[in-house]
Design an enzyme around this catalytic site. Structure first.
Site, PDB file in Angstrom:
ATOM      1  N   HIS A  38     -43.512  70.903 -33.481  1.00 31.12           N
ATOM      2  CA  HIS A  38     -44.753  70.630 -32.765  1.00 31.12           C
ATOM      3  C   HIS A  38     -45.137  71.888 -31.996  1.00 31.12           C
ATOM      4  O   HIS A  38     -44.367  72.843 -31.914  1.00 31.12           O
ATOM      5  CB  HIS A  38     -44.601  69.458 -31.788  1.00 31.12           C
ATOM      6  CG  HIS A  38     -43.438  69.601 -30.843  1.00 31.12           C
ATOM      7  ND1 HIS A  38     -43.444  70.479 -29.777  1.00 31.12           N
ATOM      8  CD2 HIS A  38     -42.221  69.007 -30.816  1.00 31.12           C
ATOM      9  CE1 HIS A  38     -42.295  70.398 -29.132  1.00 31.12           C
ATOM     10  NE2 HIS A  38     -41.525  69.524 -29.747  1.00 31.12           N
ATOM     11  N   ASN A  42     -39.790  60.118 -30.349  1.00 31.19           N
ATOM     12  CA  ASN A  42     -38.435  60.341 -29.835  1.00 31.19           C
ATOM     13  C   ASN A  42     -37.790  59.014 -29.461  1.00 31.19           C
ATOM     14  O   ASN A  42     -36.571  58.861 -29.538  1.00 31.19           O
ATOM     15  CB  ASN A  42     -38.469  61.262 -28.620  1.00 31.19           C
ATOM     16  CG  ASN A  42     -38.694  62.708 -28.999  1.00 31.19           C
ATOM     17  OD1 ASN A  42     -38.607  63.085 -30.168  1.00 31.19           O
ATOM     18  ND2 ASN A  42     -38.989  63.539 -28.006  1.00 31.19           N
ATOM     19  N   THR A  97     -40.310  65.899 -30.892  1.00 36.05           N
ATOM     20  CA  THR A  97     -39.248  66.581 -31.635  1.00 36.05           C
ATOM     21  C   THR A  97     -38.725  65.763 -32.809  1.00 36.05           C
ATOM     22  O   THR A  97     -38.569  66.289 -33.918  1.00 36.05           O
ATOM     23  CB  THR A  97     -38.091  66.929 -30.675  1.00 36.05           C
ATOM     24  OG1 THR A  97     -38.598  67.785 -29.650  1.00 36.05           O
ATOM     25  CG2 THR A  97     -36.967  67.633 -31.413  1.00 36.05           C
ATOM     26  N   ASP A 128     -38.336  75.042 -26.520  1.00 33.46           N
ATOM     27  CA  ASP A 128     -38.805  73.754 -26.024  1.00 33.46           C
ATOM     28  C   ASP A 128     -38.281  73.482 -24.618  1.00 33.46           C
ATOM     29  O   ASP A 128     -39.034  73.072 -23.727  1.00 33.46           O
ATOM     30  CB  ASP A 128     -38.353  72.646 -26.977  1.00 33.46           C
ATOM     31  CG  ASP A 128     -38.945  71.291 -26.614  1.00 33.46           C
ATOM     32  OD1 ASP A 128     -40.175  71.145 -26.726  1.00 33.46           O
ATOM     33  OD2 ASP A 128     -38.187  70.392 -26.214  1.00 33.46           O
ATOM     34  N   ASP A 173     -29.518  66.705 -31.244  1.00 32.79           N
ATOM     35  CA  ASP A 173     -29.144  65.878 -32.400  1.00 32.79           C
ATOM     36  C   ASP A 173     -30.338  65.650 -33.317  1.00 32.79           C
ATOM     37  O   ASP A 173     -30.236  65.752 -34.534  1.00 32.79           O
ATOM     38  CB  ASP A 173     -28.524  64.542 -31.949  1.00 32.79           C
ATOM     39  CG  ASP A 173     -29.387  63.758 -30.964  1.00 32.79           C
ATOM     40  OD1 ASP A 173     -30.600  64.001 -30.885  1.00 32.79           O
ATOM     41  OD2 ASP A 173     -28.833  62.891 -30.262  1.00 32.79           O
TER      42      ASP A 173
END
Length: 578
Positions: A370, A94, A73, A324, A158
């Protein structure tokens, strides 16, 4: 801002006449649907009837690529509005290595800021900001050209909001689970002022965290996908008593007994399935309700900032995360994802209808950070070469051989990951000896496709003019490598291989591989009067920012990885000459 766009770069961002002859947009809307891979989009395209239908009837690139290997992400979002790949944005995963300590840290960690919510949360919530991102965004180019442009971003995550907004947005907000939308507060800023744009919507949605979420079937075709699946144990058994949908209730209360931890019942939860209050927050976020909340936040911000009606063009970036969350918890081919895709289609339709009501010209782009795949057991049942493997067992074998061959008294490699492999600090002085030996052993593992050192990947040039679907494995990994932040050794498992055990009620399926099912995403452009064109040519997500810059008459920084895409009938002129 000057650190990112200084001197000539700032001058290059000055406004020119719009490159396209049509009416210049007053608002640019950038939408990300987390984990909406091209495979899933194509599977569902004919069933969409809301916002995704409208956008797919514009200029639709069906083979967009996140060309990097670490399809997660944070890095994926960092490519959407910067025009740069993760090896330039600095957001390579990440989690990344802290160059000072060598420890793994969250991609956006910034201990110098405060948060408007969750300041004293337990467990602690990471303090985050865009400080770790070393690239500028479209919003920054817009504000450099005309400071009156408003740049706003919102997401459940975030990392879905911050890297799309950039370094100096007017507002960037994300969900603090169980509380509401939050943002970061830098030194000298006031908490109350930073929180003001979302205070009303936070009050409006406060009830969500007190009620068990409701998520029912609305389509018979989704209900027909219900089934019970026996899951592989993987390297360790799933957590005993792991939650399943529907969450089992104690027999004394008349509910069904819990399934064994190795089984997963793929079906939508009935009304009031969140029996335990402490689970309500995670249940909400792993349902379409997460997108409903993001929509509520976006609608509130449109009004608060009066987007699209100011003297300059504004930017609204919205990342919808529920696809997701649902994909991870339930997989991508069951009734849960079926209902989620219908819901996110309707949610995006509502957002676009609100923007229609503004009565201003606007331009929309939609893509994804993705792709993804279904959980391994259901893939295997459908004839695909997919299985769970024991990553720790791989590392145990490699460490044992290294100890023997190099006469070491302890394991030289951190055993926690078989894909991002690091030499432990104790053996840092022998890294030049350990790394090549480890690469040879890792590459010989039957489930490994390739292994490369950080130095080798840093020395690998990025392809120029090579179609995104033809990049080599080494080139994909190189696009995910940043000095000091990447692993000592980057390992690519063969397609369909998944490490880690399934945890029912939390995590069944994932992403993050260098293969096309994780890299390939849709890229959709829409504006009023857009031609309906499906374009199959492979492009990159880094092409989005320079394309939008051309539509706004901006000249972006010269060191972008992406190129401007011609949007045909949007107007005359189009992309600048190379």
């Amino acid at each position: 801002m000057k650190r990112i766009l200084s001197g000539a770069a700032l001058a290059a961002a000055l406004v020119a006449a719009p490159a396209y002859g049509a009416e210049a947009p007053k608002l640019v809307v950038a939408i990300a649907v987390d984990q909406l891979g091209a495979d899933l989009f194509e599977q569902w395209r004919g069933r969409f009837s809301g916002g995704l239908r409208r956008l797919s009837d514009g200029v639709a690139y069906t083979s967009g690529f996140q060309t990097h290997a670490a399809t997660e992400t944070c890095p994926g979002h960092s490519t959407l509005l910067t025009g740069k790949r993760p090896n330039k944005t600095g957001i390579v995963g990440n989690n990344v290595r802290d160059p000072r300590t060598g420890e793994s840290v969250y991609c956006l960690l910034d201990r110098s800021v405060r948060l408007t919510l969750t300041e004293n949360a337990k467990p602690p919530v990471p303090k985050v900001s865009p400080a770790n991102m070393s690239a500028s965004t479209l919003g920054e180019w817009m504000k450099a050209a005309d400071p009156r442009s408003r740049v706003v971003a919102i997401s459940s995550k975030d990392r879905g909001a911050i890297v799309m907004a950039g370094h100096n947005p007017d507002g960037v907000f994300w969900m603090a689970d169980g509380k509401g939308f939050t943002t970061y507060v830098a030194k000298g800023e006031k908490k109350k002022a930073k929180a003001a744009p979302v205070s009303a919507v936070n009050a409006e949605i406060a009830r969500v965290w007190k009620e068990a979420p409701v998520w029912n079937y609305t389509h018979d075709e989704c209900r027909a996908l219900s089934a019970t699946w026996k899951l592989s144990a993987g390297p360790r058994p799933p957590a005993p008593g792991g939650a399943t949908p529907p969450r089992p209730r104690p027999p004394a209360r008349g509910g069904a007994p819990a399934l064994p931890p190795s089984e997963f019942k793929s079906q939508l939860p009935p009304v009031n399935w969140g029996v335990d209050r402490k689970n309500i927050s995670s249940d909400v976020m792993s349902s379409p309700i997460a997108d409903d909340l993001t929509l509520a936040g976006a609608r509130s911000l449109i009004k608060y900032y009066n987007l699209g009606r100011g003297p300059a063009t504004d930017l609204l970036a919205v990342s919808f995360s529920a696809t997701d969350y649902v994909g991870h918890r339930y997989g991508s081919q069951g009734p849960e994802m079926c209902e989620q895709l219908y819901r996110v289609d309707a949610t995006i339709g509502t957002l676009l209808a609100d923007i229609d009501a503004l009565g201003v010209p606007y331009l929309v782009v939609l893509s994804a950070d993705h792709g993804g795949s279904d959980f391994a057991e259901r893939q295997a049942a459908n004839g695909k070469d997919a299985k769970r493997i024991n990553g720790r067992a791989i590392m145990a074998r490699v460490n044992a051989k290294l100890r023997a061959d190099l006469a070491l008294r302890a394991d030289p490699l951190d055993p926690r990951s078989a894909e991002e492999v690091n030499v432990v600090p104790r053996f840092a002085a022998r890294k030049a000896e350990i790394v090549p030996a480890a690469i040879k052993l890792l590459a010989a593992e039957p489930d490994v496709a390739g292994a490369f050192s950080q130095d080798e990947l840093l020395a690998t040039p990025m392809p120029r003019g090579k179609p995104a679907d033809q990049w080599s494995l080494k080139e994909r990994l190189a696009a995910s490598t940043y000095k000091g932040r990447s692993a000592d050794i980057s390992v690519a498992l063969k397609p369909g291989r998944v490490t880690g055990a399934p945890v029912v009620g939390r995590y069944l399926a994932g992403h993050g591989s260098p293969w096309d099912y994780d890299r390939r995403v849709p890229i959709l452009f829409w504006w009023k009067g857009a031609p309906s064109e499906t374009r199959a040519a492979p492009i990159e997500t880094v092409d989005i920012a320079p394309t939008l810059a051309a539509a706004l008459g901006l000249t972006p920084p010269a060191d972008l990885d992406g190129r401007c895409l011609p949007l045909a009938d949007f107007g005359k002129g189009g992309c600048p000459a190379p």
